[in-house]
Design a protein around this motif. Structure first.
Motif, PDB file in Angstrom:
ATOM      1  N   GLY A 167      66.234-133.329 -11.601  1.00 36.70           N
ATOM      2  CA  GLY A 167      67.161-132.522 -12.383  1.00 36.70           C
ATOM      3  C   GLY A 167      68.439-133.256 -12.709  1.00 36.70           C
ATOM      4  N   TRP A 168      68.959-134.008 -11.742  1.00 34.82           N
ATOM      5  CA  TRP A 168      70.151-134.807 -12.039  1.00 34.82           C
ATOM      6  C   TRP A 168      69.864-135.836 -13.130  1.00 34.82           C
ATOM      7  CZ3 TRP A 168      71.202-135.115  -6.136  1.00 34.82           C
ATOM      8  CH2 TRP A 168      72.109-134.116  -5.779  1.00 34.82           C
ATOM      9  N   GLY A 169      68.716-136.504 -13.021  1.00 40.02           N
ATOM     10  CA  GLY A 169      68.367-137.483 -14.045  1.00 40.02           C
ATOM     11  C   GLY A 169      68.174-136.859 -15.414  1.00 40.02           C
ATOM     12  N   ALA A 170      67.501-135.704 -15.451  1.00 39.16           N
ATOM     13  CA  ALA A 170      67.290-135.024 -16.727  1.00 39.16           C
ATOM     14  C   ALA A 170      68.619-134.567 -17.337  1.00 39.16           C
ATOM     15  CB  ALA A 170      66.363-133.824 -16.533  1.00 39.16           C
ATOM     16  N   GLY A 171      69.522-134.076 -16.492  1.00 44.66           N
ATOM     17  CA  GLY A 171      70.821-133.654 -16.998  1.00 44.66           C
ATOM     18  C   GLY A 171      71.618-134.808 -17.575  1.00 44.66           C
ATOM     19  N   VAL A 172      71.562-135.959 -16.916  1.00 45.99           N
ATOM     20  CA  VAL A 172      72.274-137.139 -17.431  1.00 45.99           C
ATOM     21  C   VAL A 172      71.690-137.580 -18.773  1.00 45.99           C
ATOM     22  CG1 VAL A 172      72.726-139.578 -17.000  1.00 45.99           C
ATOM     23  CG2 VAL A 172      73.043-137.918 -15.163  1.00 45.99           C
ATOM     24  N   LEU A 173      70.372-137.548 -18.903  1.00 47.26           N
ATOM     25  CA  LEU A 173      69.743-137.934 -20.173  1.00 47.26           C
ATOM     26  C   LEU A 173      70.156-136.985 -21.296  1.00 47.26           C
ATOM     27  CD1 LEU A 173      66.108-138.871 -19.049  1.00 47.26           C
ATOM     28  CD2 LEU A 173      67.977-140.414 -19.658  1.00 47.26           C
ATOM     29  N   LEU A 174      70.184-135.693 -21.015  1.00 52.29           N
ATOM     30  CA  LEU A 174      70.583-134.723 -22.040  1.00 52.29           C
ATOM     31  C   LEU A 174      72.054-134.881 -22.404  1.00 52.29           C
ATOM     32  CD1 LEU A 174      68.680-131.556 -20.771  1.00 52.29           C
ATOM     33  CD2 LEU A 174      68.159-132.909 -22.804  1.00 52.29           C
ATOM     34  N   LEU A 175      72.897-135.124 -21.407  1.00 51.47           N
ATOM     35  CA  LEU A 175      74.322-135.342 -21.701  1.00 51.47           C
ATOM     36  C   LEU A 175      74.526-136.605 -22.524  1.00 51.47           C
ATOM     37  CD1 LEU A 175      76.060-134.431 -18.309  1.00 51.47           C
ATOM     38  CD2 LEU A 175      76.056-133.099 -20.416  1.00 51.47           C
ATOM     39  N   LEU A 176      73.790-137.650 -22.197  1.00 50.60           N
ATOM     40  CA  LEU A 176      73.906-138.899 -22.945  1.00 50.60           C
ATOM     41  C   LEU A 176      73.442-138.720 -24.386  1.00 50.60           C
ATOM     42  CD1 LEU A 176      74.601-141.897 -22.868  1.00 50.60           C
ATOM     43  CD2 LEU A 176      72.273-142.357 -22.076  1.00 50.60           C
ATOM     44  N   ALA A 177      72.313-138.021 -24.562  1.00 52.46           N
ATOM     45  CA  ALA A 177      71.819-137.776 -25.921  1.00 52.46           C
ATOM     46  C   ALA A 177      72.794-136.919 -26.716  1.00 52.46           C
ATOM     47  CB  ALA A 177      70.449-137.102 -25.857  1.00 52.46           C
ATOM     48  N   GLY A 178      73.296-135.855 -26.108  1.00 52.52           N
ATOM     49  CA  GLY A 178      74.247-135.000 -26.812  1.00 52.52           C
ATOM     50  C   GLY A 178      75.541-135.704 -27.131  1.00 52.52           C
ATOM     51  N   GLY A 179      76.028-136.542 -26.212  1.00 51.41           N
ATOM     52  CA  GLY A 179      77.259-137.278 -26.477  1.00 51.41           C
ATOM     53  C   GLY A 179      77.114-138.273 -27.614  1.00 51.41           C
ATOM     54  N   LEU A 180      75.986-138.977 -27.652  1.00 53.94           N
ATOM     55  CA  LEU A 180      75.765-139.931 -28.745  1.00 53.94           C
ATOM     56  C   LEU A 180      75.655-139.222 -30.090  1.00 53.94           C
ATOM     57  CD1 LEU A 180      73.207-142.396 -27.095  1.00 53.94           C
ATOM     58  CD2 LEU A 180      75.599-142.846 -27.667  1.00 53.94           C
ATOM     59  N   ILE A 181      74.952-138.096 -30.108  1.00 57.18           N
ATOM     60  CA  ILE A 181      74.817-137.356 -31.361  1.00 57.18           C
ATOM     61  C   ILE A 181      76.173-136.861 -31.840  1.00 57.18           C
ATOM     62  CG2 ILE A 181      73.935-135.196 -32.341  1.00 57.18           C
ATOM     63  CD1 ILE A 181      71.891-137.365 -32.346  1.00 57.18           C
ATOM     64  N   CYS A 182      76.983-136.333 -30.935  1.00 64.68           N
ATOM     65  CA  CYS A 182      78.303-135.824 -31.334  1.00 64.68           C
ATOM     66  C   CYS A 182      79.213-136.947 -31.824  1.00 64.68           C
ATOM     67  CB  CYS A 182      78.955-135.093 -30.162  1.00 64.68           C
ATOM     68  SG  CYS A 182      78.148-133.542 -29.710  1.00 64.68           S
ATOM     69  N   CYS A 183      79.079-138.133 -31.249  1.00 65.97           N
ATOM     70  CA  CYS A 183      79.926-139.258 -31.671  1.00 65.97           C
ATOM     71  C   CYS A 183      79.529-139.808 -33.037  1.00 65.97           C
ATOM     72  CB  CYS A 183      79.866-140.365 -30.623  1.00 65.97           C
ATOM     73  SG  CYS A 183      80.663-139.951 -29.057  1.00 65.97           S
ATOM     74  N   PHE A 184      78.240-139.835 -33.323  1.00 68.58           N
ATOM     75  CA  PHE A 184      77.767-140.455 -34.560  1.00 68.58           C
ATOM     76  C   PHE A 184      77.513-139.453 -35.674  1.00 68.58           C
ATOM     77  CE2 PHE A 184      76.954-143.816 -31.542  1.00 68.58           C
ATOM     78  CZ  PHE A 184      77.169-144.975 -32.270  1.00 68.58           C
ATOM     79  N   SER A 185      77.573-138.167 -35.390  1.00 69.50           N
ATOM     80  CA  SER A 185      77.329-137.154 -36.421  1.00 69.50           C
ATOM     81  C   SER A 185      78.673-136.664 -36.961  1.00 69.50           C
ATOM     82  CB  SER A 185      76.518-135.986 -35.844  1.00 69.50           C
ATOM     83  OG  SER A 185      75.256-136.422 -35.436  1.00 69.50           O
ATOM     84  N   ARG A 186      79.264-137.450 -37.796  1.00 74.61           N
ATOM     85  CA  ARG A 186      80.533-137.098 -38.409  1.00 74.61           C
ATOM     86  C   ARG A 186      80.346-137.004 -39.926  1.00 74.61           C
ATOM     87  NH1 ARG A 186      84.738-141.146 -35.220  1.00 74.61           N
ATOM     88  NH2 ARG A 186      84.383-140.269 -33.115  1.00 74.61           N
ATOM     89  N   PRO A 187      80.953-136.016 -40.556  1.00 74.66           N
ATOM     90  CA  PRO A 187      80.824-135.894 -42.007  1.00 74.66           C
ATOM     91  C   PRO A 187      81.369-137.125 -42.722  1.00 74.66           C
ATOM     92  CG  PRO A 187      81.715-133.879 -41.060  1.00 74.66           C
ATOM     93  CD  PRO A 187      81.717-134.897 -39.968  1.00 74.66           C
ATOM     94  N   LYS A 188      80.687-137.496 -43.768  1.00 70.13           N
ATOM     95  CA  LYS A 188      81.117-138.656 -44.540  1.00 70.13           C
ATOM     96  C   LYS A 188      82.403-138.333 -45.300  1.00 70.13           C
ATOM     97  CE  LYS A 188      76.365-140.217 -45.102  1.00 70.13           C
ATOM     98  NZ  LYS A 188      75.290-140.579 -46.066  1.00 70.13           N
ATOM     99  N   SER A 189      83.372-139.226 -45.205  1.00 65.38           N
ATOM    100  CA  SER A 189      84.690-139.000 -45.800  1.00 65.38           C
ATOM    101  C   SER A 189      84.859-139.698 -47.140  1.00 65.38           C
ATOM    102  CB  SER A 189      85.781-139.486 -44.836  1.00 65.38           C
ATOM    103  OG  SER A 189      85.599-140.868 -44.562  1.00 65.38           O
ATOM    104  N   GLY A 190      83.786-140.103 -47.759  1.00 65.41           N
ATOM    105  CA  GLY A 190      83.915-140.812 -49.024  1.00 65.41           C
ATOM    106  C   GLY A 190      83.799-139.916 -50.242  1.00 65.41           C
ATOM    107  N   SER A 191      83.423-138.631 -50.048  1.00 64.48           N
ATOM    108  CA  SER A 191      83.218-137.771 -51.209  1.00 64.48           C
ATOM    109  C   SER A 191      84.528-137.374 -51.857  1.00 64.48           C
ATOM    110  CB  SER A 191      82.447-136.526 -50.784  1.00 64.48           C
ATOM    111  OG  SER A 191      83.154-135.847 -49.764  1.00 64.48           O
ATOM    112  N   SER A 192      85.592-137.089 -51.045  1.00 66.99           N
ATOM    113  CA  SER A 192      86.856-136.666 -51.621  1.00 66.99           C
ATOM    114  C   SER A 192      87.527-137.790 -52.378  1.00 66.99           C
ATOM    115  CB  SER A 192      87.782-136.163 -50.514  1.00 66.99           C
ATOM    116  OG  SER A 192      88.018-137.203 -49.565  1.00 66.99           O
ATOM    117  N   GLY A 193      87.418-139.038 -51.850  1.00 63.77           N
ATOM    118  CA  GLY A 193      88.016-140.160 -52.548  1.00 63.77           C
ATOM    119  C   GLY A 193      87.359-140.404 -53.879  1.00 63.77           C
ATOM    120  N   GLY A 194      86.043-140.254 -53.945  1.00 60.80           N
ATOM    121  CA  GLY A 194      85.347-140.452 -55.212  1.00 60.80           C
ATOM    122  C   GLY A 194      85.760-139.422 -56.237  1.00 60.80           C
ATOM    123  N   ALA A 195      85.983-138.182 -55.813  1.00 62.37           N
ATOM    124  CA  ALA A 195      86.399-137.139 -56.733  1.00 62.37           C
ATOM    125  C   ALA A 195      87.790-137.420 -57.267  1.00 62.37           C
ATOM    126  CB  ALA A 195      86.368-135.783 -56.030  1.00 62.37           C
TER     127      ALA A 195
END
Length: 212
Positions: A167-195
């Motif tokens: 359970g500890w190992g599974a929890g660490v894997l889920l936390l690691l996966a969720g943390g990576l997704i939250c860090c890399f899932s950011r909205p692209k900021s290039g649309s407003s500049g193009g407009a």
């Protein structure tokens, strides 16, 4: 391309974490017999899980019995039941949401919505990891407290089972996966500049007409 690789890694981490949570929920190895002190009878050992309690003979025979009532369970196992089930549901749902919002799938055509959907999946993985870690940590604390209690007989003392560590190992894997997704899932900021560039270019001819 980097975000695609990160998402694939997160999917793999979430799958392994989900498998670990399912193992913790199903296998009765949360608490096992302790052969310490004057308890030298090793002919049989007991194993306790979330749903059943088993007696294993030295010959390899195993007999399991479901708990008679939920009310007879200690509070840590009662809470662990709910938390592990919710963690399984959150992990499965987050995995499906991540597939929908991932860059390597075409379930959703809107590119601006994909980061938001992936962010929801990441938050779900973080919650699932926290739940399973809290469940196994609470049970582990109860086992350690009873083990160090001098008023508890040696024959009734338990030790940490394999599911606690899984359970500890599974929890660490889920936390690691969720943390990576939250860090890399950011909205692209290039649309407003193009407009902004578009409107500035379109306003140039009108300015020339005023001067003419």
């Amino acid at each position: 391309m980097g975000s695609v690789g990160v998402q694939i890694v997160c999917v793999a981490l979430c799958v392994f974490g989900l498998i670990g949570v399912i193992v913790c929920c199903a296998v009765p190895l949360w608490k096992v017999s302790s052969f310490t002190g004057s308890n030298i009878v090793t002919a049989q050992s007991t194993q306790e899980g979330l749903w059943t309690s088993c007696v294993v003979q030295s010959t390899g025979q195993q007999q399991c019995k479901n708990y008679d009532s939920l009310l007879v369970l200690p509070s840590d196992l009662q809470a662990a039941r709910a938390m592990t089930i919710i963690s399984c549901m959150l992990s499965s749902l987050s995995l499906l949401i991540l597939f929908c919002g991932a860059d390597f799938t075409t379930c959703i055509e809107n590119e601006d919505a994909k980061p938001k959907i992936s962010l929801v999946a990441g938050v779900g993985m973080l919650l699932a990891g926290l739940l399973v870690i809290i469940a196994v940590s609470w049970s582990a604390n109860s086992v350690v407290t009873d083990f160090n209690n001098p008023l508890v007989q040696a024959s009734n003392k338990k030790e940490l089972g394999a599911c606690i560590f899984v359970g500890w190992g599974a929890g660490v894997l889920l936390l690691l996966a969720g943390g990576l997704i939250c860090c890399f899932s950011r909205p692209k900021s290039g649309s407003s500049g193009g407009a902004a560039k578009y409107y500035s270019n379109s306003s140039a001819p009108s300015a020339n007409k005023n001067y003419v």
